[in-house]
Motif scaffolding. Structure first.
Motif, short mmCIF file in Angstrom:
data_model
loop_
_atom_site.label_atom_id
_atom_site.label_comp_id
_atom_site.label_asym_id
_atom_site.label_seq_id
_atom_site.Cartn_x
_atom_site.Cartn_y
_atom_site.Cartn_z
N ILE A 166 32.30 36.44 68.78
CA ILE A 166 30.91 36.40 68.31
C ILE A 166 30.53 34.98 67.93
N CYS A 167 31.41 34.34 67.19
CA CYS A 167 31.15 32.97 66.72
C CYS A 167 32.49 32.33 66.45
N ARG A 168 32.92 31.43 67.30
CA ARG A 168 34.24 30.83 67.14
C ARG A 168 34.28 29.83 65.99
N ARG A 169 35.45 29.28 65.79
CA ARG A 169 35.77 28.52 64.59
C ARG A 169 34.70 27.49 64.21
N ASN A 170 34.35 26.61 65.12
CA ASN A 170 33.41 25.54 64.82
C ASN A 170 32.04 25.75 65.47
N ALA A 171 31.83 26.94 66.00
CA ALA A 171 30.58 27.18 66.73
C ALA A 171 29.39 27.26 65.79
N MET A 172 28.25 26.80 66.28
CA MET A 172 27.01 26.89 65.51
C MET A 172 26.09 27.97 66.06
N VAL A 173 26.55 28.66 67.11
CA VAL A 173 25.72 29.68 67.75
C VAL A 173 26.49 31.00 67.74
N ALA A 174 25.80 32.07 67.35
CA ALA A 174 26.40 33.41 67.37
C ALA A 174 25.91 34.17 68.58
N ARG A 175 26.75 35.06 69.09
CA ARG A 175 26.40 35.89 70.23
C ARG A 175 26.39 37.36 69.83
N PRO A 176 25.59 38.16 70.47
CA PRO A 176 25.62 39.59 70.16
C PRO A 176 26.94 40.21 70.62
N GLY A 177 27.32 41.31 70.00
CA GLY A 177 28.55 41.98 70.38
C GLY A 177 29.06 42.88 69.27
N THR A 178 30.26 43.41 69.47
CA THR A 178 30.86 44.33 68.51
C THR A 178 32.12 43.71 67.92
N VAL A 179 32.22 43.78 66.61
CA VAL A 179 33.42 43.32 65.90
C VAL A 179 34.13 44.53 65.32
N ASP A 180 35.42 44.64 65.58
CA ASP A 180 36.23 45.72 65.02
C ASP A 180 36.86 45.28 63.71
N VAL A 181 36.84 46.17 62.73
CA VAL A 181 37.46 45.90 61.43
C VAL A 181 38.31 47.10 61.04
N ALA A 182 39.57 46.84 60.70
CA ALA A 182 40.46 47.90 60.22
C ALA A 182 40.86 47.58 58.78
N ILE A 183 40.52 48.47 57.85
CA ILE A 183 40.89 48.29 56.45
C ILE A 183 42.11 49.17 56.20
N LEU A 184 43.24 48.53 55.98
CA LEU A 184 44.50 49.25 55.89
C LEU A 184 44.73 49.82 54.49
N ASP A 185 45.77 50.61 54.37
CA ASP A 185 46.07 51.25 53.09
C ASP A 185 46.43 50.21 52.03
N PRO A 186 46.10 50.48 50.78
CA PRO A 186 46.44 49.56 49.68
C PRO A 186 47.95 49.36 49.58
N ILE A 187 48.33 48.18 49.14
CA ILE A 187 49.75 47.85 48.96
C ILE A 187 49.98 47.55 47.48
N ASP A 188 50.84 48.31 46.88
CA ASP A 188 51.17 48.14 45.46
C ASP A 188 52.14 46.96 45.32
N VAL A 189 51.73 45.93 44.58
CA VAL A 189 52.57 44.74 44.42
C VAL A 189 53.15 44.65 43.01
N SER A 190 52.95 45.69 42.21
CA SER A 190 53.34 45.62 40.80
C SER A 190 54.84 45.44 40.60
N ALA A 191 55.64 45.96 41.51
CA ALA A 191 57.11 45.87 41.35
C ALA A 191 57.71 44.75 42.19
N TRP A 192 56.89 43.91 42.80
CA TRP A 192 57.42 42.84 43.64
C TRP A 192 58.19 41.82 42.79
N ASP A 193 59.28 41.34 43.32
CA ASP A 193 60.09 40.31 42.67
C ASP A 193 59.54 38.95 43.11
#
Length: 470
Positions: A419-446
């Motif tokens: 849609i819009c690459r790293r340094n691009a100043m122009v956006a293109r129409p299209g579809t972006v996929d987003v996956a929101i994964l399960d929460p990760i408990d970090v409370s017991a991390w060493d």
């Protein structure tokens, strides 16, 4: 006409179900297979940058390659390897990365997941090829070496150029040295000059083949793939981007004004982000396809981690996460006359990446922000990548999650770079996929084993991009 996407999906599935391990190679030609460069330039051809860029193109004839070698010899003679290595890196970052085929990257990452030995081969010099290989995570690179005297180029190839039969010989030599079984390996190229190399492999694939190679591939019943070059921005793209930018500003102002009577800064900030993001996406013609949306709402607060490739990420992330989220950003954004004030208003914490001590100090208040109930979005790579590869993760976001006693939640973004690459100043129409994964408990991390834990989270991003959830 075949369906290019279906053909690619079939090829990816065949790699996943085929032989695994380092004894299987995946050999990729560079120009026309991994990258579709800007091609030859008519002016200032003897400038090193211009000659290096002009060589990255597909389907050169013998005569065209001979002329390119002469131009390279004239332009590069007398210059140091160090200077040209740096020039090659700059050219990749400013120009070449725009010409990488997303389809090639998908093949490369699938071969990597299969444990294959990946080789990038080219008749060009290392100054043109090595920067792309480094960004794509390709360890083995074969190219035409240039002779040097005391680190300075003489202007001549060091031995035979990797063209035609010599390229095939270099691949065969590599296979013998690295115990690769070419009879079970893959090779990808599109020019008739690469027929000897393709013929070495048990699984040759003609990519965007020229007419001569196409005829042979048809007779031999080789697999064929079509990678579509990314078109240059059109007038309508510029107009749509300008309108989207205006919509962002208008949406931000409307959002703040709509909640101003409440005198609640957080409500105003949430409304600013919601209206600005929604307006921009709608006007720019960008559609979001989200899986795991329930993980964006609960648990809260949390540290949301997103992979960062596009300037459009700062629009996508607020839209998929909704309100109650602020962010951590680089200090340089404060200088942006538009985004700087908007990001300050919504409570973004800015860090100086050049000063580790100051960066750690700046993150301390974020722990209190989280304990106060506000979530935080962070790009653990620290900066936008030049390719869809997931870069190394920094540990700061994990430290603050552990200190605040909140989970981390991966937000994996796919296609934003198209849609819009790293340094691009122009956006293109299209579809972006987003996956929101399960929460990760970090409370017991060493804390002493944090490197391994962070690497595990990064692998979740890599594996999700490789096998997208349905």
């Amino acid at each position: 006409m075949t369906d290019a996407r279906a053909d690619l999906d079939t090829a990816l599935a065949a790699i996943r179900s085929g032989p695994q391990g380092r004894a299987i190679a995946a050999v990729f030609d560079f120009g026309g297979t991994v990258a579709d460069g800007p091609g030859p330039r008519r002016r200032l051809r003897r400038k090193p940058a211009d000659v290096l860029l002009g060589g990255i193109r597909k389907h050169m004839t013998d005569g065209e390659y001979s002329r390119l070698l002469r131009e390279l010899s004239e332009a590069l003679a007398g210059r140091s390897e160090e200077e040209l290595d740096e020039l090659g890196r700059r050219l990749f970052q400013h120009t070449v990365y725009e010409y990488l085929y997303p389809e090639a990257w998908q093949l490369i990452r699938t071969h990597r997941a299969a444990g294959h030995t990946i080789v990038l081969v080219s008749s060009l010099t290392r100054f043109q090829v090595a920067p792309a290989a480094a960004q794509l995570g390709i360890e083995h690179v074969l190219y035409t070496p240039m002779a040097t005297d005391g680190g300075v180029l003489t202007g001549y190839p060091d031995g035979k150029a990797l063209w035609g039969n010599r390229k095939a010989e270099a691949v065969a030599e590599f296979a013998a040295t690295h115990e690769v079984d070419l009879s079970r390996s893959y090779a990808y190229a599109g020019a008739i000059a690469d027929l000897p190399m393709l013929s070495l492999a048990g699984r040759p694939v003609a990519v965007n083949p020229d007419d001569a190679l196409n005829a042979i591939a048809d007779r031999q019943r080789w697999s064929e793939l079509v990678f579509r070059p990314r078109p240059r921005p059109r007038a309508s793209d510029y107009a749509r981007t300008a309108a989207g930018f205006a919509g962002l500003l208008g949406g931000a102002l409307f959002g703040v004004a709509s909640k101003a009577p409440t005198k609640d800064r957080q409500q105003m900030a949430d409304a600013l982000m919601a209206h600005a993001a929604r307006n921009t996406l709608r006007i720019a013609g960008v559609r979001l396809r989200v899986t795991g949306a329930e993980n964006a709402r609960s648990p809260r607060p949390a540290v949301f981690l997103f992979n960062h490739q596009s300037q459009f990420d700062i629009i996508i992330v607020p839209e998929v996460l909704g309100g109650g989220v602020t962010a951590i950003g680089k200090k340089e954004l404060t200088k942006n006359p538009v985004f700087g004030p908007l990001m300050r208003f919504v409570g973004v914490t800015f860090i100086d990446r050049t000063n580790s001590e100051q960066a750690r100090a700046a993150l301390r208040p974020v722990v209190e922000t989280l304990r106060g109930g506000l979530s935080v979005a962070v790009a653990p790579e620290g900066t936008r990548s030049y390719t869809p590869e997931v870069g190394p993760f920094k540990k700061g976001a994990f430290h603050i999650a552990m200190q605040a006693g909140v989970p981390v939640i991966p937000v994996v973004i796919r296609n934003a770079g198209e849609i819009c690459r790293r340094n691009a100043m122009v956006a293109r129409p299209g579809t972006v996929d987003v996956a929101i994964l399960d929460p990760i408990d970090v409370s017991a991390w060493d804390p002493g084993a944090l490197d391994d834990k962070v690497a595990e989270v990064r692998r979740l991003f890599v594996e999700t991009l490789l096998n997208w959830p349905r």
